[in-house]
Design an enzyme around this catalytic site. Structure first.
Site, PDB file in Angstrom:
ATOM      1  N   GLY A 180       0.831  -1.208   0.000  1.00  0.00           N
ATOM      2  CA  GLY A 180       0.000   0.000   0.000  1.00  0.00           C
ATOM      3  C   GLY A 180       0.859   1.248   0.000  1.00  0.00           C
TER       4      GLY A 180
ATOM      5  N   GLY B 239      -0.554   4.833  -0.967  1.00  0.00           N
ATOM      6  CA  GLY B 239      -1.670   5.380  -0.182  1.00  0.00           C
ATOM      7  C   GLY B 239      -1.285   6.616   0.599  1.00  0.00           C
ATOM      8  N   GLN B 240      -2.267   7.113   1.379  1.00  0.00           N
ATOM      9  CA  GLN B 240      -2.099   8.380   2.097  1.00  0.00           C
ATOM     10  C   GLN B 240      -0.921   8.304   3.069  1.00  0.00           C
ATOM     11  OE1 GLN B 240      -5.545   9.208   4.497  1.00  0.00           O
ATOM     12  NE2 GLN B 240      -5.196  11.402   4.519  1.00  0.00           N
TER      13      GLN B 240
ATOM     14  N   ASP C  78       2.229  -1.776  -4.496  1.00  0.00           N
ATOM     15  CA  ASP C  78       0.806  -1.414  -4.457  1.00  0.00           C
ATOM     16  C   ASP C  78       0.117  -2.085  -5.657  1.00  0.00           C
ATOM     17  OD1 ASP C  78      -0.538   1.460  -2.890  1.00  0.00           O
ATOM     18  OD2 ASP C  78      -1.698  -0.028  -4.005  1.00  0.00           O
ATOM     19  N   ILE C  79      -1.218  -1.967  -5.700  1.00  0.00           N
ATOM     20  CA  ILE C  79      -1.934  -2.626  -6.812  1.00  0.00           C
ATOM     21  C   ILE C  79      -1.807  -1.819  -8.109  1.00  0.00           C
ATOM     22  CG2 ILE C  79      -3.599  -4.028  -5.554  1.00  0.00           C
ATOM     23  CD1 ILE C  79      -5.574  -1.679  -5.822  1.00  0.00           C
ATOM     24  N   ARG C  80      -1.350  -0.563  -7.982  1.00  0.00           N
ATOM     25  CA  ARG C  80      -1.078   0.235  -9.195  1.00  0.00           C
ATOM     26  C   ARG C  80       0.091   1.171  -8.900  1.00  0.00           C
ATOM     27  NH1 ARG C  80      -5.618   2.445  -6.925  1.00  0.00           N
ATOM     28  NH2 ARG C  80      -6.987   1.038  -8.078  1.00  0.00           N
TER      29      ARG C  80
ATOM     30  N   ASP D   5      -0.831  -7.324  -5.410  1.00  0.00           N
ATOM     31  CA  ASP D   5      -2.134  -7.418  -4.733  1.00  0.00           C
ATOM     32  C   ASP D   5      -1.893  -8.300  -3.520  1.00  0.00           C
ATOM     33  OD1 ASP D   5      -5.437  -8.827  -5.587  1.00  0.00           O
ATOM     34  OD2 ASP D   5      -4.530  -8.140  -3.701  1.00  0.00           O
TER      35      ASP D   5
ATOM     36  N   TYR E 271     -15.100  -0.643   8.769  1.00  0.00           N
ATOM     37  CA  TYR E 271     -13.677  -0.335   8.948  1.00  0.00           C
ATOM     38  C   TYR E 271     -13.268  -0.552  10.404  1.00  0.00           C
ATOM     39  CZ  TYR E 271      -9.492   2.676   9.098  1.00  0.00           C
ATOM     40  OH  TYR E 271      -8.228   3.177   9.276  1.00  0.00           O
TER      41      TYR E 271
ATOM     42  N   LYS F 100     -10.730  -3.352  12.055  1.00  0.00           N
ATOM     43  CA  LYS F 100      -9.549  -2.954  12.831  1.00  0.00           C
ATOM     44  C   LYS F 100      -9.596  -3.588  14.230  1.00  0.00           C
ATOM     45  CE  LYS F 100      -7.316  -0.584   9.786  1.00  0.00           C
ATOM     46  NZ  LYS F 100      -6.036  -1.112   9.256  1.00  0.00           N
TER      47      LYS F 100
HETATM   48  C1  VAH Z   1     -10.850   7.400   8.268  1.00  0.00           C
HETATM   49  N1  VAH Z   1      -8.703   8.558   8.152  1.00  0.00           N
HETATM   50  O1  VAH Z   1     -11.380   8.508   8.344  1.00  0.00           O
HETATM   51  C2  VAH Z   1      -9.348   7.311   8.566  1.00  0.00           C
HETATM   52  C3  VAH Z   1      -9.092   7.116  10.032  1.00  0.00           C
HETATM   53  C4  VAH Z   1      -9.692   7.716  12.366  1.00  0.00           C
HETATM   54  C5  VAH Z   1     -10.048   7.851  10.930  1.00  0.00           C
HETATM   55  O2  VAH Z   1      -9.026   5.792  10.368  1.00  0.00           O
HETATM   56  O3  VAH Z   1     -11.443   6.401   7.966  1.00  0.00           O
END
Ligand code: VAH
Length: 321
Positions: free
Chosen positions: A9, A12-13, A35-37, A53, A143, A147
Site C-alpha cells: 500500500g 496510499g495516504q 501497491d496494486i497500481r 495485490d 472499517y 480494525k
Molecule cells: C478514516 N482517516 O477517516 C481514517 C481514520 C480515524 C479515521 O481511520 O477512515
C-alpha cells in the site's frame, strides 16, 4: 545492518510518505514499495517498486522471498467512508492482507510486522473524552470492526506464535503531500485545498464535531519509533492509542481564517456524520508515552501553517467524492 523492508500500500495516504521516510533512513534499495497500481512520479523515482495485490498469498510470498524481506509495513486498507459503501470488499481487503502477512511471520519468512489500527475501533458506547487504552469497544463501522478484529488477531499471533507485530491506533491524519483516501476525517485535508482554490468550503461534518487528529509527520515519526523500539518495550500487542490534538471543523476554519481572512465555511452533514459521531473526541495515549517515549510535535497552528505553505505552490487536487 539495515532491515530489508516491504511496504504494502505504498501509494496510499500514509504509505507514500512512509516509503520516502524509510528510504531516507535506511537507504532506497532497502525499501521495496508495492501497491496494486503505480504511484506518483516522486514515489516511483525513489526506489524499487512492485505491482502487488497483497490479498494474493502466493504473489506476496514471491515478493518476500525474492527480496529476502525482514520487515513488512501493511499500509493497504479500505477506510471508513468507502468501506460503508462496499462492506464485503472492505472486510476482505482489510482482513485477508493481514492474515497473509501474519502467516508469513508465523512461518518465519519475515521477522517483524507493522499493522495500522485506528481510533475507529472505538464506537458509540466508548467514553468520548480522553478515551483510555482499554475500554468498551463496540465499533459500528465495517472499517472499525475490521480494525478491532485485526487487533485481536495480532495479539493472538504474538502470544501463540511469537510473531513480532506492532500496531498504532492512528487518529485522523492531515497531510498536503497525498490525496485523502475515502476517510471520514479527510474534511481536514479537503478544507485546505478548497480554501486556497475557492476561498470557501462546504464541510460534510457539523461544526462542533470533535475528532482526534494528527499531522502526518507525527504519524510517520510514531510508526518508525515503535518499529525501532527494543522488543521488551512493546507491552501492548493489540494496538497502541496515539494522540496529538482534538479538532472540530469550527476550530480548524478559525485557524485557517488567521491566514486567509476571506475564507468562508458552511456545513452540509452527510452519511459521514454518523461515522464521526461514533468515534471519540480525544484520546489518552499515556501507554505509548510510557512504553516507547512517544510525544507528538505539531499543534493546530503549526499544522495550519504547514498545510498552507505546502499547498500554496501546488496545483490544487480535484476530489470526486
Ligand atoms: C478514516 N482517516 O477517516 C481514517 C481514520 C480515524 C479515521 O481511520 O477512515
Amino acid at each position: 545492518m539495515s532491515p530489508k523492508i516491504l511496504i504494502i500500500g505504498a501509494c496510499g495516504q500514509i504509505g507514500s510518505e512512509l516509503t520516502l521516510n524509510l528510504r531516507e533512513k535506511y537507504g532506497e534499495n532497502q525499501v521495496i514499495a508495492s501497491d496494486i497500481r503505480e504511484g506518483d512520479e516522486t514515489l516511483m523515482a525513489s526506489g524499487p517498486f512492485e505491482i502487488l495485490d497483497a490479498t494474493n498469498t502466493s504473489a506476496l510470498e514471491d515478493v518476500i522471498l525474492h527480496y529476502d524481506i525482514d520487515q513488512v509495513y501493511l499500509m493497504a486498507a479500505m477506510l471508513s467512508a468507502t468501506a460503508e459503501k462496499f462492506p464485503m470488499k472492505g472486510w476482505q481487503l482489510n482482513m485477508n492482507t493481514l492474515f497473509n502477512v501474519l502467516n508469513l511471520a508465523k512461518d518465519q519468512k519475515i521477522k517483524q510486522i507493522f499493522w495500522p489500527s485506528s481510533i475507529a475501533v472505538f464506537g458509540p458506547s466508548t467514553p468520548k473524552e480522553n478515551t483510555p487504552q482499554q475500554t468498551i469497544m463496540e465499533p459500528s463501522t465495517v472499517y472499525g470492526i475490521s480494525k478491532q478484529t485485526g487487533e485481536r488477531w495480532c495479539e493472538y499471533y504474538h502470544k501463540r506464535y511469537g510473531v513480532d507485530v506492532r500496531s498504532i491506533r492512528y487518529p485522523g491524519l492531515i497531510s498536503y503531500k497525498t490525496q485523502p483516501g475515502g476517510g471520514t476525517t479527510d474534511y481536514a485535508i479537503e478544507i485546505f485545498h478548497e480554501a486556497l482554490k475557492h476561498k470557501k468550503y462546504t464541510c460534510f461534518l457539523k461544526e462542533n464535531t470533535a475528532l482526534p487528529m494528527m499531522y502526518m509527520d507525527d504519524a510517520i515519526k510514531a510508526t518508525i519509533q515503535i518499529m525501532s523500539a527494543p522488543i521488551e518495550q512493546i507491552k501492548i500487542r493489540s494496538s497502541y492509542n496515539l494522540s496529538a490534538i482534538s479538532l472540530t471543523p469550527k476550530k480548524l476554519s478559525e485557524a485557517i481564517k488567521k491566514h486567509l481572512p476571506e475564507f468562508e465555511i458552511d456545513y452540509k452533514p452527510d452519511f459521514r456524520q454518523a461515522i464521526a459521531d461514533s468515534w471519540p473526541a480525544s484520546i489518552d495515549d499515556s501507554p505509548a508515552k510510557q512504553d516507547w517515549n512517544w510525544k507528538h510535535q505539531f499543534d493546530l497552528e503549526q499544522i495550519t501553517e504547514k498545510m498552507i505553505e505546502g499547498l500554496t505552490p501546488k496545483v490544487s487536487i480535484d476530489y470526486d467524492y
